[in-house]
Design a protein around this motif. Sequence first.
Motif, PDB file in Angstrom:
ATOM      1  N   LYS A   4      49.780   9.753  21.165  1.00 10.20           N
ATOM      2  CA  LYS A   4      50.241   9.311  22.484  1.00 10.20           C
ATOM      3  C   LYS A   4      49.572  10.168  23.551  1.00 10.20           C
ATOM      4  O   LYS A   4      49.743  11.394  23.564  1.00 10.20           O
ATOM      5  N   ASP A   5      48.813   9.518  24.407  1.00  9.36           N
ATOM      6  CA  ASP A   5      48.184  10.225  25.514  1.00  9.36           C
ATOM      7  C   ASP A   5      49.129  10.187  26.710  1.00  9.36           C
ATOM      8  O   ASP A   5      49.178   9.223  27.472  1.00  9.36           O
ATOM      9  N   TYR A   6      49.919  11.242  26.849  1.00  7.75           N
ATOM     10  CA  TYR A   6      50.934  11.273  27.896  1.00  7.75           C
ATOM     11  C   TYR A   6      50.315  11.257  29.295  1.00  7.75           C
ATOM     12  O   TYR A   6      50.920  10.749  30.246  1.00  7.75           O
ATOM     13  N   TYR A   7      49.129  11.817  29.423  1.00  8.27           N
ATOM     14  CA  TYR A   7      48.466  11.787  30.723  1.00  8.27           C
ATOM     15  C   TYR A   7      48.103  10.347  31.106  1.00  8.27           C
ATOM     16  O   TYR A   7      48.288   9.928  32.257  1.00  8.27           O
ATOM     17  N   LYS A   8      47.615   9.598  30.123  1.00  7.27           N
ATOM     18  CA  LYS A   8      47.256   8.201  30.380  1.00  7.27           C
ATOM     19  C   LYS A   8      48.497   7.374  30.681  1.00  7.27           C
ATOM     20  O   LYS A   8      48.484   6.486  31.539  1.00  7.27           O
ATOM     21  N   ILE A   9      49.596   7.659  29.995  1.00  5.53           N
ATOM     22  CA  ILE A   9      50.843   6.921  30.224  1.00  5.53           C
ATOM     23  C   ILE A   9      51.310   7.088  31.662  1.00  5.53           C
ATOM     24  O   ILE A   9      51.747   6.132  32.318  1.00  5.53           O
ATOM     25  N   GLY A  11      49.340   7.987  34.083  1.00  5.26           N
ATOM     26  CA  GLY A  11      48.258   7.634  34.992  1.00  5.26           C
ATOM     27  C   GLY A  11      47.738   8.806  35.793  1.00  5.26           C
ATOM     28  O   GLY A  11      47.378   8.646  36.967  1.00  5.26           O
ATOM     29  N   GLU A  13      45.322  12.702  35.664  1.00  3.47           N
ATOM     30  CA  GLU A  13      44.305  13.468  34.953  1.00  3.47           C
ATOM     31  C   GLU A  13      44.954  14.640  34.231  1.00  3.47           C
ATOM     32  O   GLU A  13      46.038  15.092  34.602  1.00  3.47           O
ATOM     33  N   LYS A  45      58.157   0.625  28.484  1.00  4.36           N
ATOM     34  CA  LYS A  45      57.345   1.434  29.395  1.00  4.36           C
ATOM     35  C   LYS A  45      58.187   2.502  30.077  1.00  4.36           C
ATOM     36  O   LYS A  45      57.707   3.608  30.354  1.00  4.36           O
ATOM     37  N   ARG A  69      46.090  18.724  21.390  1.00  3.24           N
ATOM     38  CA  ARG A  69      45.464  17.476  21.810  1.00  3.24           C
ATOM     39  C   ARG A  69      44.106  17.264  21.131  1.00  3.24           C
ATOM     40  O   ARG A  69      43.610  16.138  21.029  1.00  3.24           O
ATOM     41  N   GLN A  74      43.315  11.713  20.838  1.00  4.18           N
ATOM     42  CA  GLN A  74      43.109  11.291  22.211  1.00  4.18           C
ATOM     43  C   GLN A  74      42.027  10.230  22.362  1.00  4.18           C
ATOM     44  O   GLN A  74      41.920   9.586  23.383  1.00  4.18           O
ATOM     45  N   HIS A  75      41.224  10.039  21.292  1.00  4.52           N
ATOM     46  CA  HIS A  75      40.188   9.003  21.354  1.00  4.52           C
ATOM     47  C   HIS A  75      40.550   7.792  20.508  1.00  4.52           C
ATOM     48  O   HIS A  75      39.703   7.017  20.106  1.00  4.52           O
TER      49      HIS A  75
END
Length: 319
Positions: A4-9, A11, A13, A45, A69, A74-75
Motif C-alpha cells: 500500500k502506497d500511503y503517499y499515493k493514497i 495524493g 509526495e 476509499k 518502503r 512501491q512499484h
Amino acid sequence: MDFKDYYKILGVEASADEKAIKAAYRKLARKYHPDVSKERDAEDKFKEANEAYEVLGDKDKRAEYDEIRKYGGQHGRPFQAPPGWESRNGGGGGFEGGDFSDFFSSIFGARGGNPFGGAGGRQQRSAGRRGQDVELELAVFLEETLNKESKQISFQVPQTNGAGQRTGFTTKTLNVKIPAGVTDGERIRLKGQGAPGVGGGANGDLFLTIRMAPHPLFDVEGHDLIITVPLAPWEAALGAKVAVPTLTGKINLTIRPDSQSGQRLRVKGMGLLNKQGERGDLYAQLKVVMPAQSDAAARELWTQLWEKAAFNPRTQWSK
C-alpha cells in the motif's frame, strides 16, 4: 498481499510535510465520508485514507513505513514484511470507519493488540483519535442576516466506541449567531462541535454551508437587494408616493413624473450587511402594469389620452 502506497493514497509526495499530509487527509475524508458521498466505493476509499493518515500522520509510524518502503512493493510488486520484522510501535491504535488492512497489521500489529508492543516491551503511546467532522446545510432567511438573535439548529452527531467503531447517532442542539455579511454557499466552521474524540482525542468540527432561502419579494445581488415596484400607468406618468417593503419595514418612495418601466431607484443602506457591518443598497425597479380589464368609459379615456399625447413608443425602429 499488495503493498500500500500511503503517499499515493493521500495524493502527496514522499517529501510532504505534516501540514500537507493533514490537509490532504481532511480533503479526502470529507469527499468520501459514507454519510455524504454518493460514490460507490466511497467507504473503501474513506477507510484507505484513514489508514494512510494513521501511518503518515504519526512521526514514528511514518519513519518505520519509510524504512521498509524499499522492500519490493512501491512499484507494484507484492509486499511481504522482512523476515523477523517486528513493529517498534506494537499494536496500532484504532481509526474511525473500519479495521486496519492486512498490510497495516503486518507492519504495525493487529488493531487493539497487546498494549506493550515491540521487542523490548515498551508501552504504546496514546491512540487518541480526533472526532469526525459534521457537515450541515443551514437555510437562512434574509431577515435573519440583520437581526442579532441566535438561530437554533439541531443535527445528528455520530457516536463511536473506544475502538473507533460507530455505535449510532445522537441529536445535538446549538444556538448559532449568523455572522454579518454571510453569503449563499459560504462555509462556516464551529470548532469542537462535531463528533467526540476517541481515547482522549479532540472533538471534530461542525461545518455549516449557508443556503440563502429565496425571498418572495427580494432578489439578491451581492449585498444589494432588488425589489420590483409595480406602477399604474398614471403613477408613472404623474408621479406618486409608493409604500415599498424593506427587510425592516416599509418606506415611502417618491416616483417622479414621467418615470419609465425598468428604471431603478436606489435606496441607500437598505440592503444586506457586509463583513464590515455596513449595509448594501436597495434598488426599486419600476414596472408599469396595465389594469387587467377596463370598461367602455375607461377605454374612451385611454383613446383621448392616445390622441392627446400623440406618442409612438417605437419611433427608434424607423431610425
